[in-house]
Scaffold this motif. Structure first.
Motif, short mmCIF file in Angstrom:
data_model
loop_
_atom_site.label_atom_id
_atom_site.label_comp_id
_atom_site.label_asym_id
_atom_site.label_seq_id
_atom_site.Cartn_x
_atom_site.Cartn_y
_atom_site.Cartn_z
N SER A 216 -23.35 1.64 21.01
CA SER A 216 -24.28 2.44 20.96
C SER A 216 -25.60 2.21 21.85
O SER A 216 -25.87 1.02 22.20
CB SER A 216 -24.70 2.88 19.70
N ASP A 217 -26.58 3.23 22.49
CA ASP A 217 -27.41 2.81 23.08
C ASP A 217 -28.94 3.31 22.40
O ASP A 217 -29.41 4.30 22.22
CB ASP A 217 -27.42 3.78 24.33
N HIS A 218 -29.45 2.03 21.88
CA HIS A 218 -30.46 2.32 21.07
C HIS A 218 -31.40 0.88 21.64
O HIS A 218 -30.89 -0.16 21.84
CB HIS A 218 -30.37 2.17 19.65
N VAL A 219 -32.78 0.89 21.34
CA VAL A 219 -33.45 -0.19 21.49
C VAL A 219 -34.08 -0.91 20.41
O VAL A 219 -34.38 -1.87 20.13
CB VAL A 219 -34.77 0.00 22.47
N GLY A 220 -33.93 -0.02 19.18
CA GLY A 220 -34.43 -0.32 17.92
C GLY A 220 -34.43 0.52 16.99
O GLY A 220 -34.65 2.03 17.34
N PHE A 221 -34.64 0.29 15.70
CA PHE A 221 -34.95 1.33 14.61
C PHE A 221 -35.89 0.93 13.74
O PHE A 221 -36.27 -0.24 13.46
CB PHE A 221 -33.81 1.42 13.73
N GLY A 222 -36.78 1.91 13.19
CA GLY A 222 -37.76 1.53 12.30
C GLY A 222 -39.44 1.72 12.57
O GLY A 222 -39.42 2.62 13.56
N ASP A 223 -40.10 0.82 12.36
CA ASP A 223 -41.53 1.00 12.77
C ASP A 223 -41.84 0.08 13.75
O ASP A 223 -41.93 -1.19 13.43
CB ASP A 223 -42.57 0.87 11.39
N PRO A 224 -42.02 0.25 15.00
CA PRO A 224 -42.31 -0.88 16.04
C PRO A 224 -43.51 -1.72 15.55
O PRO A 224 -43.62 -2.93 16.01
CB PRO A 224 -42.68 -0.20 17.30
N ALA A 225 -44.45 -1.17 14.85
CA ALA A 225 -45.58 -2.00 14.40
C ALA A 225 -45.46 -2.71 13.08
O ALA A 225 -46.33 -3.48 12.47
CB ALA A 225 -46.94 -0.98 14.28
N GLY A 226 -44.24 -2.35 12.56
CA GLY A 226 -44.03 -3.13 11.23
C GLY A 226 -42.63 -3.61 11.09
O GLY A 226 -42.21 -4.47 11.68
N ASP A 227 -41.82 -3.01 10.52
CA ASP A 227 -40.24 -3.48 9.96
C ASP A 227 -39.71 -2.74 11.04
O ASP A 227 -39.25 -1.48 11.24
CB ASP A 227 -40.10 -2.90 8.50
N TRP A 228 -39.15 -3.58 12.10
CA TRP A 228 -38.22 -3.11 13.14
C TRP A 228 -37.04 -3.96 13.17
O TRP A 228 -37.13 -4.98 13.19
CB TRP A 228 -39.29 -3.38 14.58
N THR A 229 -35.96 -3.43 13.45
CA THR A 229 -34.55 -3.74 13.91
C THR A 229 -34.18 -3.50 15.12
O THR A 229 -34.08 -2.31 15.49
CB THR A 229 -33.54 -3.25 12.86
N GLY A 230 -34.12 -4.61 15.87
CA GLY A 230 -33.93 -4.40 17.33
C GLY A 230 -32.44 -4.31 17.78
O GLY A 230 -31.33 -4.46 17.04
N ALA A 231 -32.26 -3.98 18.87
CA ALA A 231 -30.76 -3.80 19.17
C ALA A 231 -30.84 -4.25 20.83
O ALA A 231 -31.73 -4.19 21.49
CB ALA A 231 -30.08 -2.36 19.17
N TRP A 232 -29.50 -4.98 21.28
CA TRP A 232 -29.52 -5.34 22.71
C TRP A 232 -29.14 -4.03 23.67
O TRP A 232 -28.78 -2.95 23.20
CB TRP A 232 -28.36 -6.11 22.54
N GLU A 233 -29.71 -4.09 24.90
CA GLU A 233 -29.23 -3.01 25.86
C GLU A 233 -27.92 -2.99 26.08
O GLU A 233 -27.08 -3.80 26.33
CB GLU A 233 -30.20 -3.30 27.15
N VAL A 234 -27.38 -1.74 25.89
CA VAL A 234 -25.94 -1.40 26.02
C VAL A 234 -25.23 -1.78 27.18
O VAL A 234 -24.30 -2.32 27.19
CB VAL A 234 -25.83 0.11 25.59
N TRP A 235 -25.87 -1.34 28.39
CA TRP A 235 -25.33 -1.59 29.71
C TRP A 235 -24.97 -2.99 29.99
O TRP A 235 -23.91 -3.50 30.48
CB TRP A 235 -25.97 -0.69 30.77
N THR A 236 -25.97 -3.68 29.58
CA THR A 236 -25.70 -5.31 30.00
C THR A 236 -24.42 -5.72 28.94
O THR A 236 -23.63 -6.56 29.38
CB THR A 236 -27.19 -6.10 29.56
N LEU A 237 -24.45 -5.42 27.88
CA LEU A 237 -23.37 -5.89 27.10
C LEU A 237 -21.80 -5.30 27.57
O LEU A 237 -20.99 -6.20 27.44
CB LEU A 237 -23.70 -5.43 25.54
N LEU A 238 -22.06 -4.19 28.00
CA LEU A 238 -20.80 -3.67 28.50
C LEU A 238 -20.28 -4.13 29.79
O LEU A 238 -19.26 -4.48 30.00
CB LEU A 238 -20.93 -2.02 28.45
N SER A 239 -21.15 -4.76 30.64
CA SER A 239 -20.94 -5.25 31.72
C SER A 239 -20.19 -6.89 31.43
O SER A 239 -19.38 -7.18 32.10
CB SER A 239 -22.23 -5.69 32.49
#
Length: 283
Positions: free
Chosen positions: A29-52
């Motif tokens: 999936s293509d996400h940068v993260g979920f939650g509150d960037p100023a608080g509780d934030w779950t990050g995600a890796w960048e999709v295109w780099t992973l697919l490469s």
């Protein structure tokens, strides 16, 4: 991964296990993260780099974006990136595209949110033209391309497949007009059945035979018992391999061509546990 973002070794191990077990594709999936960037934030890796990286680390499975958020990137460059990754992977890429939905991500990273459907349409027209014909000229409200050339061409000069995640009338119209593959996301078989007439109607309105549009949906499948007593997640399928195979066959009976499987647990062990479901489906 017990609530943690998987590391690259985790992702690589799961993808290679998927090849071993017999999965047809690996999607990210293509996400940068979920939650509150100023608080509780779950990050995600960048999709295109992973697919490469996966393109160079796997041999057989199709690789796909589930789905690429078009407002995040310049569309002509996305076409160039897709053609290049199709070359690296030996023709194994499916370019899944969508308009995006997680407003927090847009706000945090400075991407425009309000006009995302306009941006999606402009992007899809540019990307599809470049992949199909090698060139795009488009003067849209949110994106433009002026003799944007796609050269060199990869292993599929006629264009790699484009998948669109869609359910609203506008998105279905664009899917029927410009895409190869429609995706409905995470829905039960009954929900999917209720949506299929609208997909077929959109195809007919575009002068297209509905049978020429690949159709897919996602299923959430628990293949190992939960670590503690807990109710199923929304739309989660549970049962032994034979019961799960029967539940998944319902999609096939509707005319769904492909299923994206979101595993519980979504880890290395979960991938191998799904082998028993695959075997039950083969039988």
């Amino acid at each position: 991964m017990d609530g943690l973002t998987p590391s690259w070794p985790d992702i690589l191990a799961m993808a290679q296990a998927a090849e071993t077990v017999g999965f047809d594709a690996v999607w990210i999936s293509d996400h940068v993260g979920f939650g509150d960037p100023a608080g509780d934030w779950t990050g995600a890796w960048e999709v295109w780099t992973l697919l490469s990286a996966l393109a160079a680390s796997t041999e057989r499975v199709t690789l796909g974006t589930y789905v690429l958020c078009t407002p995040f990137r310049n569309p002509a460059l996305v076409a160039k990136m897709a053609e290049t990754l199709d070359e690296v992977s030996g023709g194994r890429l499916i370019l899944g595209l969508g308009a995006g939905w997680n407003e927090t991500e847009f706000e945090s990273y400075g991407f425009p949110f309000a006009d995302r459907f306009d941006r999606f349409e402009d992007s899809l027209r540019i990307i599809s033209s470049m992949l199909r014909t090698g060139i795009a000229d488009h003067a849209g409200k949110t994106a433009q391309a002026r003799h944007a050339r796609l050269a060199p061409r990869g292993p599929r000069p006629g264009g790699l497949p484009i998948m669109v995640g869609a359910e609203g009338p506008r998105m279905l119209r664009l899917t029927a007009e410009l895409a190869d593959h429609w995706n409905y996301g995470l829905h039960l078989a009954g929900e999917t059945a209720a949506m299929l007439p609208a997909v077929d109607d959109a195809c007919r309105a575009a002068g297209r035979d509905p049978a020429t549009l690949t159709k897919s949906a996602e299923a959430l499948v628990r293949v190992l018992p939960p670590s503690r007593e807990e109710p199923p997640e929304e739309r989660e399928l549970r049962g032994d391999p034979a019961e799960l195979a029967s539940a998944l066959r319902k999609y096939e009976n509707l005319g769904i061509d492909e299923l994206q499987i979101q595993l519980r647990p979504n880890n290395f062990e979960g991938v191998f546990a799904f082998a028993a479901v695959l075997e039950a489906m083969r039988q």
